[in-house]
Design a protein around this motif. Structure first.
Motif, PDB file in Angstrom:
ATOM      1  N   GLY A  58      -4.872  86.351 -53.821  1.00  9.53           N
ATOM      2  CA  GLY A  58      -4.515  85.100 -54.488  1.00  9.53           C
ATOM      3  C   GLY A  58      -3.370  84.397 -53.776  1.00  9.53           C
ATOM      4  O   GLY A  58      -3.277  84.419 -52.545  1.00  9.53           O
ATOM      5  N   ASN A  59      -2.504  83.781 -54.542  1.00 10.97           N
ATOM      6  CA  ASN A  59      -1.356  83.052 -53.981  1.00 10.97           C
ATOM      7  C   ASN A  59      -0.098  83.912 -53.897  1.00 10.97           C
ATOM      8  O   ASN A  59       0.948  83.419 -53.496  1.00 10.97           O
ATOM      9  N   HIS A  60      -0.209  85.174 -54.254  1.00  7.22           N
ATOM     10  CA  HIS A  60       0.975  86.027 -54.288  1.00  7.22           C
ATOM     11  C   HIS A  60       1.670  86.196 -52.939  1.00  7.22           C
ATOM     12  O   HIS A  60       2.899  86.183 -52.895  1.00  7.22           O
ATOM     13  N   PRO A  61       0.962  86.366 -51.840  1.00  6.66           N
ATOM     14  CA  PRO A  61       1.682  86.493 -50.562  1.00  6.66           C
ATOM     15  C   PRO A  61       2.495  85.245 -50.214  1.00  6.66           C
ATOM     16  O   PRO A  61       3.597  85.351 -49.673  1.00  6.66           O
ATOM     17  N   TYR A  62       1.974  84.079 -50.550  1.00  6.59           N
ATOM     18  CA  TYR A  62       2.699  82.844 -50.266  1.00  6.59           C
ATOM     19  C   TYR A  62       3.959  82.745 -51.124  1.00  6.59           C
ATOM     20  O   TYR A  62       5.015  82.332 -50.647  1.00  6.59           O
ATOM     21  N   ALA A  63       3.853  83.147 -52.369  1.00  6.89           N
ATOM     22  CA  ALA A  63       5.030  83.158 -53.238  1.00  6.89           C
ATOM     23  C   ALA A  63       6.044  84.195 -52.756  1.00  6.89           C
ATOM     24  O   ALA A  63       7.254  83.949 -52.813  1.00  6.89           O
ATOM     25  N   ALA A  64       5.561  85.324 -52.257  1.00  9.33           N
ATOM     26  CA  ALA A  64       6.473  86.353 -51.745  1.00  9.33           C
ATOM     27  C   ALA A  64       7.189  85.861 -50.490  1.00  9.33           C
ATOM     28  O   ALA A  64       8.371  86.151 -50.291  1.00  9.33           O
ATOM     29  N   ILE A  65       6.501  85.107 -49.643  1.00 13.49           N
ATOM     30  CA  ILE A  65       7.146  84.530 -48.454  1.00 13.49           C
ATOM     31  C   ILE A  65       8.267  83.582 -48.894  1.00 13.49           C
ATOM     32  O   ILE A  65       9.375  83.617 -48.358  1.00 13.49           O
ATOM     33  N   TYR A  66       7.970  82.757 -49.864  1.00 10.27           N
ATOM     34  CA  TYR A  66       8.973  81.795 -50.321  1.00 10.27           C
ATOM     35  C   TYR A  66      10.145  82.492 -51.009  1.00 10.27           C
ATOM     36  O   TYR A  66      11.299  82.120 -50.805  1.00 10.27           O
ATOM     37  N   ALA A  67       9.863  83.519 -51.798  1.00 12.40           N
ATOM     38  CA  ALA A  67      10.949  84.289 -52.421  1.00 12.40           C
ATOM     39  C   ALA A  67      11.782  84.981 -51.352  1.00 12.40           C
ATOM     40  O   ALA A  67      13.008  85.044 -51.444  1.00 12.40           O
ATOM     41  N   GLY A  68      11.128  85.491 -50.320  1.00 13.26           N
ATOM     42  CA  GLY A  68      11.846  86.106 -49.216  1.00 13.26           C
ATOM     43  C   GLY A  68      12.724  85.115 -48.485  1.00 13.26           C
ATOM     44  O   GLY A  68      13.827  85.456 -48.035  1.00 13.26           O
ATOM     45  N   SER A  69      12.256  83.875 -48.384  1.00 18.93           N
ATOM     46  CA  SER A  69      13.088  82.865 -47.729  1.00 18.93           C
ATOM     47  C   SER A  69      14.338  82.568 -48.552  1.00 18.93           C
ATOM     48  O   SER A  69      15.398  82.296 -47.998  1.00 18.93           O
TER      49      SER A  69
END
Length: 128
Positions: A58-69
């Motif tokens: 789903g969209n979870h990896p993209y949200a994790a990238i943004y949280a990591g940023s």
């Protein structure tokens, strides 16, 4: 049972790698390339959306990238090595996975996860 365990491990590893990529990219942009913090987080999030992930995540990896940023926006005076960023990423990915269904529909979860991961790391660093 084994397949379910492997699915959970794979799910966590994708989140950890995505969170780490966002954290390292943002930190390196503002620490090494001297890009402004907010701009480095925005660029990291934008570039991260172009990384193809399997649809099952789903969209979870993209949200994790943004949280990591967001976590990567921490001051370079607090981080002494890239191992410390890796540990922050591990804490952040763990918190992200643990709170994934907990705060559904509430804003600010990604920033809260990033703040908590850096704060917990700094607390542990100060204690030990």
């Amino acid at each position: 049972m084994y397949r379910q365990l492997m699915a959970h491990i794979t799910f966590f590893m994708v989140k950890f790698l995505a969170f780490s990529a966002g954290c390292f990219a943002c930190f390196l942009l503002h620490d090494q390339a001297h890009v402004a913090l907010v701009l480095s987080a925005a660029v990291t999030g934008l570039v991260g959306t172009f990384i193809p992930f399997p649809a099952r995540f789903g969209n979870h990896p993209y949200a994790a990238i943004y949280a990591g940023s967001f976590a990567g926006m921490c001051s370079s005076s607090l981080i002494n090595s890239y191992w410390e960023l890796s540990f922050i990423s591990l804490i952040g990915a763990s918190l992200y996975v643990l709170t994934m269904n907990l705060f559904a529909g509430f804003g600010g979860r990604l920033g809260s996860v990033a703040f908590a991961s850096v704060a917990l790391y700094m607390l542990a660093k100060g204690v030990f």
